[in-house]
Design a protein around this motif. Structure first.
Motif, short mmCIF file in Angstrom:
data_model
loop_
_atom_site.label_atom_id
_atom_site.label_comp_id
_atom_site.label_asym_id
_atom_site.label_seq_id
_atom_site.Cartn_x
_atom_site.Cartn_y
_atom_site.Cartn_z
N GLN A 142 0.85 -1.22 -0.08
CA GLN A 142 0.03 -0.06 0.11
C GLN A 142 0.77 1.29 -0.10
O GLN A 142 0.51 2.42 -0.34
CB GLN A 142 -0.80 0.10 1.29
CG GLN A 142 -2.02 -0.97 1.20
CD GLN A 142 -2.93 -0.95 2.34
OE1 GLN A 142 -2.42 -0.19 3.46
NE2 GLN A 142 -4.15 -1.77 2.48
N GLN A 144 3.24 1.79 -1.89
CA GLN A 144 3.59 2.38 -3.45
C GLN A 144 2.82 3.56 -3.76
O GLN A 144 1.76 3.64 -3.48
CB GLN A 144 3.43 1.12 -4.35
CG GLN A 144 4.45 0.07 -4.16
CD GLN A 144 4.25 -1.14 -5.29
OE1 GLN A 144 5.13 -1.14 -6.24
NE2 GLN A 144 3.10 -1.68 -5.29
N GLY A 145 3.26 4.06 -4.55
CA GLY A 145 2.75 5.40 -5.19
C GLY A 145 3.80 6.57 -5.65
O GLY A 145 4.81 6.32 -6.17
N SER A 146 3.61 7.85 -5.10
CA SER A 146 4.40 8.74 -5.15
C SER A 146 4.70 9.48 -3.90
O SER A 146 3.81 9.52 -3.11
CB SER A 146 3.85 9.74 -6.32
OG SER A 146 2.68 10.44 -5.82
N GLU A 153 7.94 2.65 -5.76
CA GLU A 153 7.93 1.39 -6.21
C GLU A 153 8.60 0.30 -5.12
O GLU A 153 9.78 0.33 -5.16
CB GLU A 153 8.13 1.35 -7.54
CG GLU A 153 8.01 -0.01 -8.20
CD GLU A 153 8.51 -0.18 -9.81
OE1 GLU A 153 8.06 -1.03 -10.69
OE2 GLU A 153 8.79 0.97 -10.14
#
Length: 262
Positions: A142, A144-146, A153
């Motif tokens: 969860q 992961q993203g920016s 990643e």
């Protein structure tokens, strides 16, 4: 049925027998290790399945950062599989070496524990693989993203992932052997049911401390180990209550038989 094996062998014969049984254990490990190494790709694919499901349709990948890492991952998978597959043979050889020196009642008392040890380990390992690992991996991914305009990643390495999986499986499998240990201690007279009931509050603390040490540092994994441990502790107390009642009935029956005989 003889109460104990009447054959007597000198020390040298026992050492020769021990050597032979140890060699059988080594050969079992070697042969199962060779088979597991041949199928190491399939075994690793089985172990990586929870992570694949956690990544979902978007994919995901495993990387290796050292040239030799992928090879040694296969070796570790083979060794791990060899110990699992050869355990029945090793346990059988150990039992065959020890059993002649035990009384008949001791053999009868130990056999259920020998049977329940792999069953409980498999239950713990199955809980880790089918429930805990998918839940934990979904939680980890969860993040992961920016962040700050940069993509975040998950790129786990093959060796780190295998180490994590083995940690989960061994932690849950070995922890589920607690009832066997407590029942053996009770049979040996080291602990009683009343003492286990009195230690219940300390067991609650110990379960969460053990879960914090053996699992990754997330609350979900720790709860999924601590709660089953507490349930197993309570089940063990109930099982000891049944065995105590059975022993009391057997003792009363023996006393009655002695009284009638006299």
């Amino acid at each position: 049925m003889r109460d104990i094996d009447e054959t007597k062998a000198p020390l040298l014969d026992h050492l020769i027998e021990l050597r032979g049984r140890l060699l059988k254990c080594v050969w079992a490990l070697f042969l199962t290790g060779a088979v597991c190494f041949y199928f190491s790709d399939k075994l690793f694919a089985f172990l990586v399945h929870p992570l694949k499901e956690a990544f979902g349709d978007g994919g995901g990948r495993l990387v290796y950062t050292k040239l030799y890492e992928a090879f040694f991952v296969q070796v570790k998978v083979a060794i791990f599989g060899a110990f699992c597959l050869s355990f029945p043979i090793i346990a059988n050889q150990l039992w065959a070496f020890v059993a002649p020196g035990l009384y008949a009642k001791e053999k009868k008392a130990l056999l259920p524990f020998l049977v329940m040890t792999p069953v409980l380990f498999l239950m713990g390992a199955s809980l880790a693989y089918y429930v805990v690992m998918p839940t934990a991996f979904h939680f980890f991914l969860q993040f992961q993203g920016s962040s700050g305009g940069l993509a975040v990643e998950a790129l786990p390495s093959t060796d780190a992932y295998l180490t994590l999986v083995m940690q989960f499986i061994l932690a849950f499998g070995i922890s589920f052997l607690m009832p066997v240990l407590l029942m053996l201690l009770n049979r040996a007279g080291f602990v009683t049911r009343a003492q286990l009931i009195g230690l219940r509050r300390y067991m609650i603390v110990a379960a969460f401390v053990l879960a914090a040490v053996l699992t990754p540092p997330d609350v979900v994994s720790q709860l999924m180990l601590a709660i089953p441990l507490l349930l197993l502790y309570e089940i063990t107390i109930v099982a000891i209550w049944f065995t105590d009642r059975k022993q009391a009935r057997d003792a009363a029956t023996a006393d009655g038989a002695d009284t009638s005989t006299s």
